[in-house]
Design a protein around this motif. Sequence first.
Motif, mmCIF file in Angstrom:
data_model
loop_
_atom_site.group_PDB
_atom_site.id
_atom_site.type_symbol
_atom_site.label_atom_id
_atom_site.label_comp_id
_atom_site.label_asym_id
_atom_site.label_seq_id
_atom_site.Cartn_x
_atom_site.Cartn_y
_atom_site.Cartn_z
ATOM 1 N N LYS A 189 -20.770 -11.698 42.478
ATOM 2 C CA LYS A 189 -20.713 -10.490 43.301
ATOM 3 C C LYS A 189 -19.306 -9.920 43.237
ATOM 4 O O LYS A 189 -18.345 -10.624 42.958
ATOM 5 C CB LYS A 189 -21.013 -10.828 44.766
ATOM 6 N N TRP A 190 -19.190 -8.639 43.534
ATOM 7 C CA TRP A 190 -17.900 -7.942 43.627
ATOM 8 C C TRP A 190 -17.104 -8.093 42.327
ATOM 9 O O TRP A 190 -15.914 -8.348 42.337
ATOM 10 C CB TRP A 190 -17.100 -8.420 44.843
ATOM 11 N N LEU A 191 -17.779 -7.920 41.226
ATOM 12 C CA LEU A 191 -17.178 -8.106 39.905
ATOM 13 C C LEU A 191 -16.057 -7.090 39.679
ATOM 14 O O LEU A 191 -16.229 -5.895 39.893
ATOM 15 C CB LEU A 191 -18.262 -7.939 38.834
ATOM 16 N N ALA A 192 -14.906 -7.574 39.290
ATOM 17 C CA ALA A 192 -13.755 -6.711 39.035
ATOM 18 C C ALA A 192 -13.280 -6.804 37.588
ATOM 19 O O ALA A 192 -12.705 -5.866 37.061
ATOM 20 C CB ALA A 192 -12.600 -7.080 39.973
ATOM 21 N N LYS A 193 -13.499 -7.956 36.936
ATOM 22 C CA LYS A 193 -12.977 -8.156 35.591
ATOM 23 C C LYS A 193 -13.871 -9.150 34.860
ATOM 24 O O LYS A 193 -14.420 -10.064 35.463
ATOM 25 C CB LYS A 193 -11.552 -8.712 35.713
ATOM 26 N N VAL A 194 -14.013 -8.976 33.556
ATOM 27 C CA VAL A 194 -14.782 -9.895 32.715
ATOM 28 C C VAL A 194 -13.885 -10.346 31.578
ATOM 29 O O VAL A 194 -13.184 -9.535 30.974
ATOM 30 C CB VAL A 194 -16.043 -9.207 32.134
ATOM 31 N N TRP A 195 -13.863 -11.646 31.323
ATOM 32 C CA TRP A 195 -13.102 -12.166 30.192
ATOM 33 C C TRP A 195 -13.860 -13.333 29.582
ATOM 34 O O TRP A 195 -14.698 -13.945 30.219
ATOM 35 C CB TRP A 195 -11.692 -12.585 30.610
ATOM 36 N N VAL A 196 -13.565 -13.618 28.339
ATOM 37 C CA VAL A 196 -14.187 -14.716 27.616
ATOM 38 C C VAL A 196 -13.139 -15.797 27.436
ATOM 39 O O VAL A 196 -11.993 -15.516 27.068
ATOM 40 C CB VAL A 196 -14.719 -14.247 26.246
ATOM 41 N N SER A 197 -13.537 -17.041 27.718
ATOM 42 C CA SER A 197 -12.594 -18.144 27.654
ATOM 43 C C SER A 197 -13.251 -19.332 26.967
ATOM 44 O O SER A 197 -14.463 -19.503 27.020
ATOM 45 C CB SER A 197 -12.180 -18.534 29.084
ATOM 46 N N GLU A 198 -12.449 -20.145 26.348
ATOM 47 C CA GLU A 198 -12.933 -21.377 25.733
ATOM 48 C C GLU A 198 -13.132 -22.476 26.776
ATOM 49 O O GLU A 198 -13.769 -23.484 26.514
ATOM 50 C CB GLU A 198 -11.935 -21.870 24.673
#
Length: 164
Positions: free
Chosen positions: A40-49
């Motif tokens: 919820k309340w998504l502000a940022k998306v990133w991909v991580s190992e």
Amino acid sequence: MDPMNDVILAYEMNDLPLPPDHGYPLRLVIPGYVGGRQVKWLAKVWVSEEENSSHYHIWDNRVLPSLITEKDGEFAETMFRHPDTACNEQNLNSVIVKPAQGERLPLAQAKAGQSYRIEGYAYDGGGHEVERVEVSLDDGQTWLYCIRRFPDYPIRHGKKFWTW
């Protein structure tokens, strides 16, 4: 990171802006996964190992052995951080909708050999197909196979059966 998995970024619900208690302004929805994995309340998306180390990811939505009764201690922390204890995919679930709550079935009808149609639905997480549904009328002593009406094939991605 399954390329065949659906992920939805929701900004509306029922043609209205997403309400704050459901994640305004943006919520990540992953069909077939438990709600605790749907941010919820998504502000940022990133991909991580590496797996997320946030408080909620580690300390919530886990299934632990019953011997762990507190979060304190080295063993408990190890178990909370172990990937196998995380709840991700939704578990198999089913609901009977007929007979309705409180509905009474006349015993004379059953003794006369008349049939009664039980209705409901079942779904499983991760896009898995529900293989069978059974019902017991004697507290689990015997089980009757139900006639199912499931899709013959998934609508998308070749092997995913989403339902809600």
